[in-house]
Write an enzyme that holds these catalytic residues in place. Sequence first.
Site: not given
Ligand code: C5P
Length: 403
Positions: A306-307, A340, A280, A326, A212
């Site tokens: 993973p998030d 969020k 993602d 963020f 990205n």
């Molecule tokens: O869900 P979204 O991508 O919008 O969330 C953004 C926030 O979550 C940012 O702080 C980003 O660094 C974090 N994030 C993460 N791991 C992911 C997706 C997002 O740490 N897989």
Amino acid sequence: MLDNKRILLIVAGGIAAVKAPDLIRRLRERGAKVRCILTRAGAQFTTPMALGALSGDAVYQELFSLKDESEMGHIRLSREADLIVVAPATADIMTKMATGIADDLATTTLLAADKPILIAPSMNVMMWTHPATQANLATLKAREVRVIGPGAGDLACGEVGDGRIAEVSEIVAAISRYFQGEVDQGPLARYRALVTSGPTHEPIDGVRYIANRSSGKQGHAIAAALSALGADVVLVSGPTQLPDPDGVKVVHIETAAQMLKACKEALPRDIAVCAAAVGDWHVAGAGKKKLKRDRGPPALQLASNPDILATLAKAGGGRPGLVVGFAAETEDVITNGKAKRDAKGCDWIIANDVSAGSGTFGGDNNTVHLITREGVEDWPTLKKSAVAERLAERIAAYVSRHL
Ligand code: C5P
């Protein structure tokens, strides 16, 4: 920053001696004058020629050298320095320092030293954790020898663990801190922070990847700002064009899975700021071989990543005391940012508008809203470095009250 500071660098015999030229270069870039002593073992790993060319001074090696002693005796080497740095400091030289053995130019100079000493230990993990080395370390600390590192990681000997010399940037930062004086350690001096930054690269095959447009500018600026306030910072960064910030330990990764692993390894931390634009999805079953075009376009099967933010925020006992994420939004910035914050379980969300006209992605400015449990603060449009400084100040104020 180090203008005209005179540093006597003692390079002892370990594989990390190969980093000495880089250390000299960075010190001189900051205005320091560097003079080197190279031990006999050190000369197995780096050369007097390299050290001399970069320091712009003679390199001293022999105690019983008529030439060296007549030009510059071991006493004068210490007298003409403001700080003595031993990098790498091997188990052997630490033992000699602790017991007062003076059997070569380096150890004789150290015993005769009337100047503060900073050591950057580097050795195999078993050598480092051995009670003999730890006892020597305690002796040296009790004598106010300063110590930077070692860190954990892959060691040159093939083993993994503590013993890896501190990064060159960390050694430079420790030297700078010494010259700035202890008093000026900053409000985050007692705190450990983790920052994620940059994009991730998710491989499609051996040569292609999904990425990205994140530049990493905001995340790197936050790591630098936290470090400037004295925090011990680990920055886990995806591929960017940016230099590693000074004084920050940087772990370079490519994929989301690697980022998560590196973040978990950095725990425990008091503060976590997730500024990375984590992909993602990854391509399920991506192989190392290049996919052939003549086989036609492949049907890529994507799987969720993973998030990392949510994982850190829900980490139970190991959860950092303050977790900041963020929310890059293109519409309803604040409503989505609040949602969020709840969904991820983090403490603060920095919500920003990344719609096409905003210029946030890759640009130098950012317009953000800080969303906390107490409410929403709208910040003016600021340079990313200024957003980072303001955030670091807010974090310092928070942790001084809550952590
Ligand atoms: O869900 P979204 O991508 O919008 O969330 C953004 C926030 O979550 C940012 O702080 C980003 O660094 C974090 N994030 C993460 N791991 C992911 C997706 C997002 O740490 N897989």
